[in-house]
Design an enzyme around this catalytic site. Structure first.
Site, short mmCIF file in Angstrom:
data_model
loop_
_atom_site.label_atom_id
_atom_site.label_comp_id
_atom_site.label_asym_id
_atom_site.label_seq_id
_atom_site.Cartn_x
_atom_site.Cartn_y
_atom_site.Cartn_z
N HIS A 1 -34.58 30.86 18.00
CA HIS A 1 -35.69 31.73 17.59
C HIS A 1 -36.92 30.84 17.46
O HIS A 1 -37.38 30.55 16.35
CB HIS A 1 -35.33 32.42 16.27
N LYS B 1 -29.87 53.10 30.40
CA LYS B 1 -29.34 53.67 31.65
C LYS B 1 -28.69 52.59 32.50
O LYS B 1 -28.30 52.86 33.64
CB LYS B 1 -30.48 54.31 32.45
N ARG C 1 -40.56 41.65 11.28
CA ARG C 1 -41.57 40.59 11.30
C ARG C 1 -41.95 40.13 12.70
O ARG C 1 -43.13 40.00 13.03
CB ARG C 1 -41.07 39.35 10.54
N THR C 2 -40.95 39.82 13.51
CA THR C 2 -41.27 39.15 14.77
C THR C 2 -42.07 40.09 15.68
O THR C 2 -43.12 39.72 16.21
CB THR C 2 -39.98 38.67 15.47
N ARG D 1 -36.71 39.95 22.63
CA ARG D 1 -35.57 39.71 21.72
C ARG D 1 -34.35 40.42 22.30
O ARG D 1 -34.45 41.58 22.73
CB ARG D 1 -35.85 40.26 20.33
N1 CP Z 1 -37.51 36.50 10.76
C1 CP Z 1 -37.26 37.48 11.65
O1 CP Z 1 -36.92 37.21 12.82
O2 CP Z 1 -37.40 38.73 11.14
P1 CP Z 1 -37.22 40.07 11.97
O3 CP Z 1 -35.77 40.16 12.37
O4 CP Z 1 -37.64 41.17 11.03
O5 CP Z 1 -38.08 39.98 13.20
#
Ligand code: CP
Length: 304
Positions: free
Chosen positions: A129, A80, A51-52, A101
C-alpha cells in the site's frame, strides 16, 4: 511514464522530494489550486475504502482537476467478468492517471503493464500500500522531524497488514532504524519480509508478543487492525481480533514524545480514550494522506 506499484518505486531522494513538496502544500495549499486543471484522475476500487479513495479524489479536486471511477467491483463491469487488463486499456483513454485497489496481490502491477497512463497501487491484497506508506513517512517526518535514528514498533496483524509490509520496506532504506515486531505467532511478519527486507538490509529487529513490555523503547508505535477480510477461518479471527488493545494505561509506559500511528480504519485495537492523548496522531496522519497524494499526482503528471 512512471507507475507506483511498490513503496520502493521512488528512490530515497525522489521520496524526499515528494515529502518536501507535501510539506510545501501544507504551508501553502492555494499555490497548487489550479495545477491539474483539465486533468482527470480515475479511482478504480475493487475493494472497500474510505481514506484512500476519498483522499485521492480530494487531492485531485484540490489541484483543480476532475475525478471519475467506481467504488466497488459490483458497480463495475468486473461483475460481468471483465479483466483488469481490459478495464485499464479502456480507462487509459478516459483519464490521465489512475489509482487502483484490488483484493488480488499483483493486480495493479498487471494493470500497469497494459496502461498508457500512470497507475498507482492503492492497496493490493495483503501485499503493498505505497501511498499509505508515503502518508506514514510524511507523518513521521513532519511530527518527529526525522526518518532516521528511530525505534519503530509494529503491533497487531503483521501477517496480512499490507501497510506494515510497505512501511517496513520503506524504512529499511533509512539509517539506524530498529524494529520491534509485536504480534502473536499466527500473525508474524511474513518470512519473505524477514528474509528479503530485514536480513538482507541488516535491519535490527526483535519479535515479541507483549505490547506493554515493548512500549518504553519505542519512538513510533504503528498499531494495526486484525484484517478480518484476509482470514480463511472466522474462528481464528474471533480468537485473535482483540489480542491487542492500546489504552491510556498502556500509554503510561511510553516515552513522552512517542507517536501512535494507525493507517485506520480502527476497530477495537485503540481505545477511544487514547484519541485525546497528544501522542495519538492517526487522524492527523489521515489528513496528511491528502497532501502526499496531491504531491504524488503532480509528480506523476509532471505538472510542476
Ligand atoms: N488506510 C486505508 O487504506 O484506509 P481505507 O481502507 O479506508 O482506504
Amino acid at each position: 511514464m512512471k507507475h507506483i506499484i511498490s513503496p520502493t518505486d521512488l528512490s530515497v531522494s525522489e521520496l524526499s522530494e515528494l515529502l518536501d513538496l507535501s510539506e510545501e502544500i501544507i504551508l501553502n495549499p492555494k499555490k497548487f489550486a489550479d495545477v491539474c486543471r483539465g486533468k482527470k484522475l480515475a479511482t478504480l476500487f475493487y475493494e472497500p475504502s474510505t481514506r484512500t479513495r476519498l483522499s485521492f479524489e480530494a487531492a485531485m479536486l484540490n489541484l483543480g482537476g476532475n475525478i471519475l471511477g467506481f467504488s466497488s467491483a459490483d458497480s463495475s463491469s468486473a461483475a460481468k467478468g471483465e479483466s483488469v487488463a481490459d478495464t485499464i486499456r479502456v480507462i487509459s483513454s478516459y483519464a490521465d492517471i489512475c489509482a487502483i485497489r484490488h483484493p488480488k496481490e499483483g493486480a495493479p502491477y498487471v494493470a500497469s503493464t497494459y496502461s498508457t497512463i500512470p497507475v498507482i497501487n492503492a492497496g493490493d491484497g495483503g501485499h503493498n500500500h505505497p501511498t499509505q506508506t508515503f502518508t506514514d513517512l510524511l507523518t513521521i517526518k513532519n511530527l518527529k522531524g526525522r526518518l532516521n535514528n528511530l525505534t519503530v514498533g509494529f503491533c497487531g496483524d503483521l501477517k496480512f497488514g499490507r501497510t506494515v509490509h510497505s512501511l517496513i520496506n520503506a524504512l529499511a532504506r533509512y539509517e539506524n532504524i530498529n524494529l520491534v515486531l509485536i504480534s502473536p505467532e499466527e500473525l508474524r511478519v511474513p518470512a519473505y519480509i524477514r528474509e528479503e527486507v530485514l536480513k538482507t538490509n541488516n535491519i535490527p529487529y526483535t519479535e515479541v508478543r507483549d505490547l506493554e513490555a515493548a512500549m518504553p523503547s519505542l519512538d513510533i508505535l504503528y498499531m494495526t487492525r486484525v484484517q478480518k477480510e484476509r482470514f480463511f477461518n472466522e474462528e481464528d479471527y474471533i480468537r485473535l481480533k482483540d489480542i491487542y488493545i492500546l489504552d491510556d494505561k498502556k500509554m503510561t509506559f511510553a516515552k513522552k514524545d512517542m507517536l501512535v500511528l494507525h493507517p485506520l480504519p480502527r476497530v477495537n485495537e485503540i481505545a477511544t480514550e487514547v484519541d485525546d492523548d497528544p501522542r495519538a496522531v492517526y487522524f492527523k496522519q489521515a489528513e496528511f494522506g491528502v497532501y502526499v497524494r496531491m504531491a504524488l499526482i503532480m509528480k506523476l503528471l509532471e505538472v510542476l
